[in-house]
Design an enzyme around this catalytic site. Structure first.
Site, mmCIF file in Angstrom:
data_model
loop_
_atom_site.group_PDB
_atom_site.id
_atom_site.type_symbol
_atom_site.label_atom_id
_atom_site.label_comp_id
_atom_site.label_asym_id
_atom_site.label_seq_id
_atom_site.Cartn_x
_atom_site.Cartn_y
_atom_site.Cartn_z
ATOM 1 N N GLU A 1 37.778 -41.495 -10.298
ATOM 2 C CA GLU A 1 37.602 -40.815 -11.923
ATOM 3 C C GLU A 1 35.554 -41.378 -11.526
ATOM 4 O O GLU A 1 35.489 -42.395 -11.508
ATOM 5 C CB GLU A 1 37.927 -41.536 -13.021
ATOM 6 C CG GLU A 1 37.086 -40.971 -14.372
ATOM 7 C CD GLU A 1 37.758 -41.495 -15.612
ATOM 8 O OE1 GLU A 1 38.975 -41.044 -15.632
ATOM 9 O OE2 GLU A 1 37.248 -41.749 -16.808
ATOM 10 N N HIS B 1 40.610 -35.004 -17.347
ATOM 11 C CA HIS B 1 41.381 -35.964 -18.690
ATOM 12 C C HIS B 1 41.450 -35.404 -19.999
ATOM 13 O O HIS B 1 40.291 -34.935 -19.908
ATOM 14 C CB HIS B 1 40.969 -37.351 -18.245
ATOM 15 C CG HIS B 1 41.577 -37.760 -17.156
ATOM 16 N ND1 HIS B 1 42.531 -38.811 -17.037
ATOM 17 C CD2 HIS B 1 41.888 -37.794 -15.615
ATOM 18 C CE1 HIS B 1 42.968 -39.135 -15.841
ATOM 19 N NE2 HIS B 1 42.271 -38.855 -15.070
ATOM 20 N N GLY B 2 41.966 -36.130 -20.687
ATOM 21 C CA GLY B 2 41.138 -35.838 -22.691
ATOM 22 C C GLY B 2 41.324 -34.132 -23.018
ATOM 23 O O GLY B 2 40.563 -33.885 -23.594
ATOM 24 N N SER C 1 51.436 -44.206 -17.413
ATOM 25 C CA SER C 1 50.600 -45.522 -17.528
ATOM 26 C C SER C 1 50.897 -46.685 -17.463
ATOM 27 O O SER C 1 52.112 -46.621 -17.426
ATOM 28 C CB SER C 1 50.387 -45.303 -18.903
ATOM 29 O OG SER C 1 50.694 -45.385 -20.152
ATOM 30 N N ASP D 1 49.288 -42.799 -14.069
ATOM 31 C CA ASP D 1 48.475 -42.002 -15.026
ATOM 32 C C ASP D 1 46.589 -43.718 -14.761
ATOM 33 O O ASP D 1 47.496 -44.950 -16.031
ATOM 34 C CB ASP D 1 48.215 -41.658 -16.196
ATOM 35 C CG ASP D 1 47.137 -40.968 -17.027
ATOM 36 O OD1 ASP D 1 46.176 -40.689 -16.016
ATOM 37 O OD2 ASP D 1 47.845 -40.764 -17.999
ATOM 38 N N ASP E 1 41.368 -45.904 -11.454
ATOM 39 C CA ASP E 1 40.314 -45.302 -12.488
ATOM 40 C C ASP E 1 39.371 -47.017 -12.891
ATOM 41 O O ASP E 1 39.592 -47.539 -13.529
ATOM 42 C CB ASP E 1 41.049 -45.100 -14.041
ATOM 43 C CG ASP E 1 39.770 -44.698 -15.401
ATOM 44 O OD1 ASP E 1 38.849 -45.560 -14.506
ATOM 45 O OD2 ASP E 1 40.216 -45.074 -16.231
ATOM 46 N N ASN F 1 45.077 -32.714 -18.021
ATOM 47 C CA ASN F 1 46.013 -34.242 -18.254
ATOM 48 C C ASN F 1 46.444 -33.992 -20.187
ATOM 49 O O ASN F 1 45.057 -34.179 -20.694
ATOM 50 C CB ASN F 1 45.247 -35.311 -18.230
ATOM 51 C CG ASN F 1 45.197 -35.890 -16.806
ATOM 52 O OD1 ASN F 1 46.556 -35.429 -15.561
ATOM 53 N ND2 ASN F 1 45.046 -37.098 -16.563
ATOM 54 N N ILE F 2 47.640 -33.929 -20.321
ATOM 55 C CA ILE F 2 47.902 -33.841 -21.927
ATOM 56 C C ILE F 2 49.033 -35.095 -22.025
ATOM 57 O O ILE F 2 50.317 -35.277 -21.851
ATOM 58 C CB ILE F 2 48.202 -32.651 -22.058
ATOM 59 C CG1 ILE F 2 47.404 -31.455 -21.796
ATOM 60 C CG2 ILE F 2 49.166 -32.144 -23.565
ATOM 61 C CD1 ILE F 2 47.590 -29.532 -21.679
ATOM 62 N N ASP F 3 48.739 -35.929 -23.048
ATOM 63 C CA ASP F 3 49.101 -36.718 -23.634
ATOM 64 C C ASP F 3 49.526 -36.853 -25.869
ATOM 65 O O ASP F 3 50.264 -36.572 -25.759
ATOM 66 C CB ASP F 3 48.771 -37.965 -23.812
ATOM 67 C CG ASP F 3 49.655 -39.088 -24.036
ATOM 68 O OD1 ASP F 3 50.731 -38.861 -24.522
ATOM 69 O OD2 ASP F 3 49.609 -40.845 -23.588
HETATM 70 P P1 13P Z 1 44.458 -36.645 -24.080
HETATM 71 O O1 13P Z 1 44.501 -37.479 -24.884
HETATM 72 O O2 13P Z 1 43.398 -35.300 -24.376
HETATM 73 O O3 13P Z 1 45.975 -36.555 -23.899
HETATM 74 O O4 13P Z 1 44.382 -37.299 -22.584
HETATM 75 C C1 13P Z 1 45.139 -37.238 -21.687
HETATM 76 C C2 13P Z 1 45.022 -38.100 -20.445
HETATM 77 O O5 13P Z 1 43.770 -37.772 -20.579
HETATM 78 C C3 13P Z 1 45.603 -39.312 -20.166
HETATM 79 O O6 13P Z 1 44.744 -39.392 -18.332
HETATM 80 O O1 G3H Z 2 45.087 -41.782 -21.121
HETATM 81 C C1 G3H Z 2 45.155 -42.376 -21.447
HETATM 82 C C2 G3H Z 2 47.008 -42.020 -21.352
HETATM 83 O O2 G3H Z 2 47.076 -41.064 -22.855
HETATM 84 C C3 G3H Z 2 47.730 -42.645 -21.716
HETATM 85 O O3 G3H Z 2 48.070 -44.099 -22.827
HETATM 86 O O4 G3H Z 2 47.413 -45.902 -21.981
HETATM 87 O O5 G3H Z 2 48.206 -45.180 -24.660
HETATM 88 O O6 G3H Z 2 49.702 -45.174 -22.586
HETATM 89 P P1 G3H Z 2 48.427 -45.178 -22.619
HETATM 90 ZN ZN ZN Z 3 42.817 -39.429 -19.200
#
Ligand code: 13P
Ligand code: G3H
Ligand code: ZN
Length: 321
Positions: free
Chosen positions: A134, A220-221, A50, A82, A104, A264-266
């Protein structure tokens, strides 16, 4: 082994009917955890960065860490921007050799979103890079338009199937992030809310009917915010609210079967790391060697990624298809 192009990963994932894990990275331990899990599970992977990650770690550090990961592993690895928020940021990443970028502009009205995406697509395609756009707003399932949305109200938060077709045609984006009740972070839903899989089916079908083929959709998410990890965090001194909520893994699996190609997983990575670090801090308060808590955090993250690859995304075993 150089990077593998996002376009090739998508083509194989569509053919193999699995989803690519797109994991956010911003430090060495995260990259190692993800790559080690993918290497052991023989899974192709997308590492995504990101704007905030670039600011935190510096683009050159991230590039060098990923180069190390690529040279020390055998699996296909793509690198993706991202949530790019401007043409300039996307251009920088394209020029640095990212295999895909996301632009985005989903907060903009439809026509403006199209215009911004179009500009990025034009530059990206001239430079061997593919683009994710998106359409829709990632506001969570509490905004589900459900039946009230009838045939999916245009102008609502969720992605409208007809608009999705129009958007892909007008922008030329190579993949599309959709809003079907998904949202970012650890507090996604109120109560027992789910993804709108019916809408996903209709988006996929609309794209297919419009001769856009088996078009790659992006979720995402997609963190599931596992309760046992949140409990662990709170057990060791954390203060996460009682209302944490993620996407049910069964919903992700269904989304994969219905046609989501990139997941997408963060947040789940952040939770796994935090729980492991808190445990060490609570159990060994005299410890001050970062390796003694970042090491367990790396192991915990690796096991979380392994679980996703095997049981949710089903990308395990597909690295060398
Ligand atoms: P989460 O917050 O659900 O992990 O989603 C991450 C994401 O969409 C990054 O673009
Ligand atoms: O969707 C966003 C990602 O989880 C990245 O988060 O902008 O805090 O790095 P960030
Ligand atoms: Zn995202």
């Amino acid at each position: 082994m150089p990077l593998t192009h996002t376009r090739d990963l998508f083509a194989k994932a569509l053919k193999g009917k699995y989803a690519l894990g797109a994991f956010n990275v911003n430090n060495m331990e995260l990259i190692q955890a993800i790559i080690e899990a993918c290497e052991e599970e023989k899974a192709p992977v997308m590492l995504q960065i990101s704007k905030g990650a670039r600011q935190y770690a510096h683009p050159v550090y991230l590039k060098k860490l990923i180069e190390a990961a690529v040279s020390l592993s055998t699996i296909p690895i793509a690198v993706h921007l991202d949530h790019g928020d401007s043409f300039e940021l996307c251009k920088q990443c394209i020029d640095e050799g990212f295999t895909s970028v996301m632009i985005d502009a989903s907060h903009e009205p439809f026509d403006k979103n199209v215009e911004i995406c179009r500009e990025v697509v034009e530059y990206a395609h001239k430079h061997n890079c593919v683009v994710e756009g998106e359409l829709g707003h990632l506001v969570g399932a509490q905004f589900d338009e459900g039946e009230e949305g009838g045939n999916y109200s245009v102008g609502g938060h969720y992605t409208h199937p007809v608009e999705a077709v129009d958007f892909v045609r007008k922008t030329g984006v190579d993949s599309l992030a959709i809003a079907i009740g998904n949202s970012h972070g650890a507090y996604k839903f109120k109560g027992d809310q789910r993804l709108d899989i019916e809408r996903l089916k209709n988006i996929k079908k609309a794209l297919m009917d419009a001769d856009l083929g088996d078009y790659p959709l992006v979720l995402h998410g997609a963190s599931s915010v596992p309760a046992h990890i949140v409990d662990e965090i709170n057990k060791y001194g954390g203060k996460m609210g009682a209302d944490t909520a993620g996407v049910a893994e069964s919903d992700i699996e269904e989304a994969r079967r219905t046609g989501v190609t990139k997941v997408n997983i963060d947040t789940d990575l952040r939770l796994a790391m935090t729980a492991a670090i808190r445990k060490v801090f609570a159990e060994k308060p005299a410890e001050f060697d970062p390796r003694k808590y970042l090491g367990p955090a790396r192991v915990a993250t690796k096991e979380l990624v392994r679980h996703k690859l095997r049981n949710v995304l089903c990308s395990a075993g597909h690295a060398f298809d």
